[in-house]
Design an enzyme around this catalytic site. Structure first.
Site: not given
Length: 305
Positions: A61, A63, A65-66, A138, A206, A265
């Site tokens: 996805h 976000h 942090d990814h 998520h 997530d 994670h």
């Protein structure tokens, strides 16, 4: 064999001892990167891997942090004089997100090809393996990924001899080709045994626990799964933000009958994941609180059908 390296195990924000979420796998000369959080390039260098030969990038996805490490990764790949196309796979909106991030990397010497996923699950075939993307739960559209390496059945020379097939043609049949000789026309299924167990890696972060994870991780050699919180009292927080606890990940591993579970994670508040593992292993014994840079070589198992 499938080489696997968990580059980063952090969620939300990088820490001095923990990079953000990323995984790299390599099979038959192809490298696959799943997610590209901040610090991925450094983690890759520390592990002794190179960015240049990455063929496929998958994103769970969008976000930060990814995906926040992507612009710098693309620049590094361009500076390495890469010219081969790069395939990117991710949820709908992938091209828009990547092209927005490319404001600081507008010119690259290679083409980026986009495969945007819109269905609940999809199988993407490659030579010798395939990638399965499956939707999880998520607070934005998010997918898990399974990498499956196929393994053909054993060649059966006694059948080939009985059919009168010349030995010079055996190699072609093993490669999946149809051959014609003076004795007739022969297809691979006439001399090959049943397909054998291959190699399977499933990765998801997530998400809340959902049945699709169990289905796609079933019998996996390695299941890498989010463990956002080790503290049992944070279950309500995990539910609110649609993440998972260590114990929920272990329950999924047990139900899917995987061989090994690596947790990843972690929340920045989860400083020492190993503290919680005794209770986690009561649910699924072969559980590991993975650290950045953890590697494994997954091999075919002999004599397994």
């Amino acid at each position: 064999m499938l080489d696997v390296c968990l580059l980063g195990t952090g969620g939300m924000m990088p820490l001095p001892y923990r990079y953000l979420t990323s995984l790299i796998a390599r099979y038959n000369g192809k490298s696959i990167l799943i997610d590209c959080g901040e610090g991925t390039q450094i983690a890759m260098k520390e592990a002794g891997w190179s960015a240049k030969p990455i063929d496929i990038m998958c994103f769970t996805h969008y976000h930060a942090d990814h995906i926040s490490g992507l612009p710098g990764m693309l620049l590094t790949m361009g500076n390495a004089e890469r010219t081969e196309p790069l395939l990117m796979i991710g949820p709908k909106g992938l091209s828009r997100v990547v092209n927005a991030l490319r404001v600081i990397a507008p010119e690259l010497p290679f083409e980026i090809q986009f495969l945007e996923i819109t269905e609940p699950e999809v199988i993407i075939p490659f030579e010798g393996f395939h990638i399965e993307a499956f939707r999880v739960n998520h607070n934005v559209t998010c997918y898990g990924y399974t990498i499956s390496v196929e393994r053909k059945g054993k060649f059966q020379p006694e059948k080939a001899l009985a059919l009168g097939i010349e030995k010079t043609k055996w190699g072609l049949l093993q490669k999946g080709e149809t051959v014609t000789t003076s004795a007739g026309t022969f297809t691979p299924d006439m001399v090959m045994g049943a397909e054998r167990k291959g190699i399977k890696l499933t990765y998801c972060t997530d998400t809340r626990p959902v049945d699709s994870i169990i289905e796609h991780a079933k019998d996996a050699d390695l299941f890498i799964c989010e463990g956002m919180y080790g503290e049992p009292e944070k279950l309500a927080k995990a539910k609110e933000y649609k993440h998972m606890t260590f114990y929920e990940a272990a329950t999924l591993a047990s139900k899917a009958k995987v061989k090994e579970l690596w947790l990843t994670h972690y929340s920045p508040s989860t400083m020492r994941p190993e503290e919680f593992m005794n209770e986690v292993r009561k649910i699924f014994s072969n559980s590991i609180a993975a650290k950045d840079g953890r590697m494994v070589e997954l091999n075919f198992t002999e004599d397994e059908k």
